[in-house]
Motif scaffolding. Structure first.
Motif, mmCIF file in Angstrom:
data_model
loop_
_atom_site.group_PDB
_atom_site.id
_atom_site.type_symbol
_atom_site.label_atom_id
_atom_site.label_comp_id
_atom_site.label_asym_id
_atom_site.label_seq_id
_atom_site.Cartn_x
_atom_site.Cartn_y
_atom_site.Cartn_z
ATOM 1 N N ILE A 131 41.339 1.372 28.134
ATOM 2 C CA ILE A 131 41.307 1.939 26.568
ATOM 3 C C ILE A 131 40.164 0.415 26.793
ATOM 4 O O ILE A 131 39.284 0.666 25.495
ATOM 5 N N ALA A 132 40.011 -0.471 27.554
ATOM 6 C CA ALA A 132 38.716 -1.619 27.400
ATOM 7 C C ALA A 132 37.306 -1.070 27.291
ATOM 8 O O ALA A 132 37.025 -1.436 26.978
ATOM 9 N N LEU A 133 37.570 -0.363 29.012
ATOM 10 C CA LEU A 133 36.694 0.564 28.430
ATOM 11 C C LEU A 133 35.889 1.563 27.016
ATOM 12 O O LEU A 133 34.171 1.447 26.964
ATOM 13 N N GLN A 134 37.113 1.926 27.071
ATOM 14 C CA GLN A 134 35.960 2.999 25.352
ATOM 15 C C GLN A 134 35.694 2.033 24.784
ATOM 16 O O GLN A 134 34.989 2.424 24.243
ATOM 17 N N ALA A 135 36.398 1.227 24.150
ATOM 18 C CA ALA A 135 36.433 -0.612 23.359
ATOM 19 C C ALA A 135 34.752 -0.831 24.121
ATOM 20 O O ALA A 135 34.132 -0.386 23.470
ATOM 21 N N GLU A 136 33.892 -0.836 25.457
ATOM 22 C CA GLU A 136 32.939 -1.243 25.352
ATOM 23 C C GLU A 136 32.091 -0.649 24.990
ATOM 24 O O GLU A 136 31.060 -0.688 24.110
ATOM 25 N N VAL A 137 32.207 1.466 25.412
ATOM 26 C CA VAL A 137 32.065 2.125 25.303
ATOM 27 C C VAL A 137 31.348 1.977 22.834
ATOM 28 O O VAL A 137 30.191 1.978 23.104
ATOM 29 N N ASP A 138 31.560 1.968 22.705
ATOM 30 C CA ASP A 138 32.333 1.627 21.045
ATOM 31 C C ASP A 138 31.373 1.376 20.780
ATOM 32 O O ASP A 138 30.584 1.347 20.108
ATOM 33 N N SER A 139 31.447 -0.496 21.422
ATOM 34 C CA SER A 139 30.695 -1.398 21.281
ATOM 35 C C SER A 139 29.414 -1.413 21.378
ATOM 36 O O SER A 139 29.133 -1.377 20.519
ATOM 37 N N LEU A 140 28.952 -0.520 22.212
ATOM 38 C CA LEU A 140 27.766 0.041 22.553
ATOM 39 C C LEU A 140 26.843 1.039 21.702
ATOM 40 O O LEU A 140 25.380 0.721 21.592
ATOM 41 N N LEU A 141 28.036 1.567 21.190
ATOM 42 C CA LEU A 141 27.633 3.287 19.804
ATOM 43 C C LEU A 141 26.956 2.409 18.453
ATOM 44 O O LEU A 141 25.987 2.701 18.292
ATOM 45 N N ASP A 142 27.657 1.225 18.981
ATOM 46 C CA ASP A 142 27.286 0.626 17.425
ATOM 47 C C ASP A 142 25.957 0.064 17.421
ATOM 48 O O ASP A 142 26.230 -0.059 16.098
ATOM 49 N N ARG A 143 26.072 -0.218 17.960
ATOM 50 C CA ARG A 143 24.823 -2.020 18.570
ATOM 51 C C ARG A 143 23.336 -0.850 17.939
ATOM 52 O O ARG A 143 22.918 -0.918 18.271
ATOM 53 N N ILE A 144 23.412 0.786 17.997
ATOM 54 C CA ILE A 144 22.385 1.387 18.889
ATOM 55 C C ILE A 144 21.891 1.490 17.046
ATOM 56 O O ILE A 144 23.203 1.911 15.885
ATOM 57 N N LYS A 145 20.746 1.271 16.478
ATOM 58 C CA LYS A 145 20.476 2.224 15.016
ATOM 59 C C LYS A 145 20.494 3.273 14.644
ATOM 60 O O LYS A 145 19.261 4.260 15.109
ATOM 61 N N TRP A 146 21.267 4.012 14.523
ATOM 62 C CA TRP A 146 20.983 5.136 13.644
ATOM 63 C C TRP A 146 20.778 5.826 13.045
ATOM 64 O O TRP A 146 20.616 5.030 12.254
ATOM 65 N N ASP A 147 19.814 6.903 12.984
ATOM 66 C CA ASP A 147 18.792 6.956 11.274
ATOM 67 C C ASP A 147 19.701 7.436 10.839
ATOM 68 O O ASP A 147 20.771 7.618 10.677
ATOM 69 N N ASP A 148 18.896 8.120 9.278
ATOM 70 C CA ASP A 148 20.042 8.485 8.038
ATOM 71 C C ASP A 148 20.450 9.430 7.927
ATOM 72 O O ASP A 148 21.438 10.169 7.642
ATOM 73 N N LYS A 149 19.999 10.068 9.525
ATOM 74 C CA LYS A 149 21.428 11.658 10.419
ATOM 75 C C LYS A 149 21.529 11.022 11.035
ATOM 76 O O LYS A 149 22.764 12.127 11.724
ATOM 77 N N GLY A 150 21.693 10.109 11.454
ATOM 78 C CA GLY A 150 22.746 9.193 12.234
ATOM 79 C C GLY A 150 21.847 10.067 13.512
ATOM 80 O O GLY A 150 22.568 10.288 15.288
#
Lengths: 281, 281
Positions: A46-65
């Motif tokens: 669960i903790a690892l999933q949260a870490e990966v999600d947090s990391l993915l949140d920090r990526i600047k996805w463009d207007d198409k994701g």
């Protein structure tokens, strides 16, 4: 996101050093009861999933994701291919350790190698300073390009402008691999009788005594730049000579510089430097 | 498009081999009158502009008129940065030989280095099999990243997941440069007194006699794989040993492997292989 973080945890555990985030490293599991280990494992995932999600949140996805992902050969540095990724593609790459992309034309996830078996096995993933571009650093199982070429970049603009016959058939090679390619061509030519004075590389390729005497001589000259405290620029110059002659020997023995790098990488992951600590001399 | 194809023609002429498209190479200009040369030059530029335009037409620009461009260090293979290009950016890069991009946020062309002077000097440009991704192969004048880092990729995802202190401060290095980085760390540590048995690298760094005797020994062992026709896998293995020990010497002499590659590249462009043809031995 339907991803197996058990798989990710196992994937990270597979690294030569403990790669599970430190907080979740379970040490001395033998001292714990089985039920404790199971609970710890669930908490960890669960903790690892949260870490990966947090990391993915920090990526600047463009207007198409999407963001750009560049797959690079960890040994040779060759850029193998470039694709686009969305959140799920990056997450899948991290957990599966196989380079995975998002196809803009088919609007689906795809893992390089899923049809050809030429996967790109990921050793690390790097994010750039703007957080919108990614490097997949890995080892390819085989040629990356769907055409069968080693990489997707084999068309030189400058060759095309020059109407060069090689245009469209010359990989983007960095310095060392350009040299390797030249030596390889000389080797192919060396079986064909030739008029005039043979090239130095050809002479080396056809005279083992000359080749070996040059390698020993160049190694000696490299050492003497240190022993005699020669001018600083002499060291890279002598090292270049040693490298060139050694690469002719590699070619002669049908080995590639990539094979040498693979040996070095494996020694690393087996803690090669430490292994050398144990040598007596 | 307001581009100087005179500049492009000059730029292409600067290559070590005749790089103007063959059809437009003007030979024996001394035999022609000055006016003929001027007309030939105008014709040549028009033809070259047509060739470049045709090449730009073949790129698959996306719905915003963009494609991906990846700048790569021709010597080390390091991916320096990634940006987007439009038609004009690529055309400018080809003519100016400075890596030029299109800023999506500012909707303007920008040349890497225009404010920092850290240009990326282009040696060749490669198009991928899908014709929507480009490699700018070149030599950087200095650090590429606006942060002062050598490249824009210094944040490891796996280090971040591991809460590693190095996360955000570790360049994406391929095998050879990882080894160089490890040797460099050992060199920094070697000035600090240490308890226990020193690492092999540290011993080599602090004992020139040992280091040089190992380099000569490894060169000899590499040669013997050929002379004694040893098992094929012995050659890359011995070459790895020779390379590692030589890299310790490079470090000791404050030289970088990149310096060695620069020597090799310059020998290439001066037709180094041909130069070696002229050696008597």
């Amino acid at each position: 996101m339907a991803l197996s973080y058990n798989a990710l945890a196992q994937s990270l555990q597979g690294r030569s050093i403990c790669f599970i985030p430190k907080a979740y490293c379970i040490r001395d599991t033998k001292l714990r009861s089985r039920s404790n280990v199971v609970f710890a494992s669930i908490d960890k995932n669960i903790a690892l999933q949260a870490e990966v999600d947090s990391l993915l949140d920090r990526i600047k996805w463009d207007d198409k994701g999407l963001a750009v992902a560049i797959a690079q050969n960890v040994d040779t540095g060759a850029i193998l291919m470039q694709g686009f990724i969305n959140r799920e593609a990056l997450s899948t790459t991290i957990s599966s350790r196989k380079a995975t992309f998002f196809s803009r034309s088919r609007s689906t996830l795809w893992t390089k190698g899923e049809t050809s078996n030429n996967f790109i096995n990921i050793l690390d993933v790097y994010i750039d300073c703007d957080r919108d571009s990614i490097i997949y650093l890995g080892t390819p199982d085989g040629p990356t390009c769907h055409t069968g070429a080693e990489t997707c970049y084999y068309t030189s603009v400058f060759d095309q402008l020059n109407d060069d016959e090689a245009a469209g058939n010359k990989l983007a090679l960095t310095t060392l691999y350009s040299l390797e390619s030249v030596i390889s061509k000389r080797k192919e030519e060396s079986t064909v009788p030739q008029e005039g004075k043979p090239s130095w590389t050809r002479r080396l390729l056809t005279d083992d005594t000359l080749l070996c005497s040059k390698i020993r001589e160049e190694a000696d000259e490299l050492c003497r730049t240190l022993e005699d405290n020669e001018e600083a620029s002499r060291t890279p110059s002598e090292m270049a000579d040693l490298l060139y002659h050694s690469m002719v020997l590699l070619s002669k023995r049908d080995a590639k510089f990539e094979d040498v790098l693979e040996v070095l990488r494996k020694r690393f992951s087996q803690s090669g430097i430490q292994e050398k600590q144990n040598r007596t001399k």
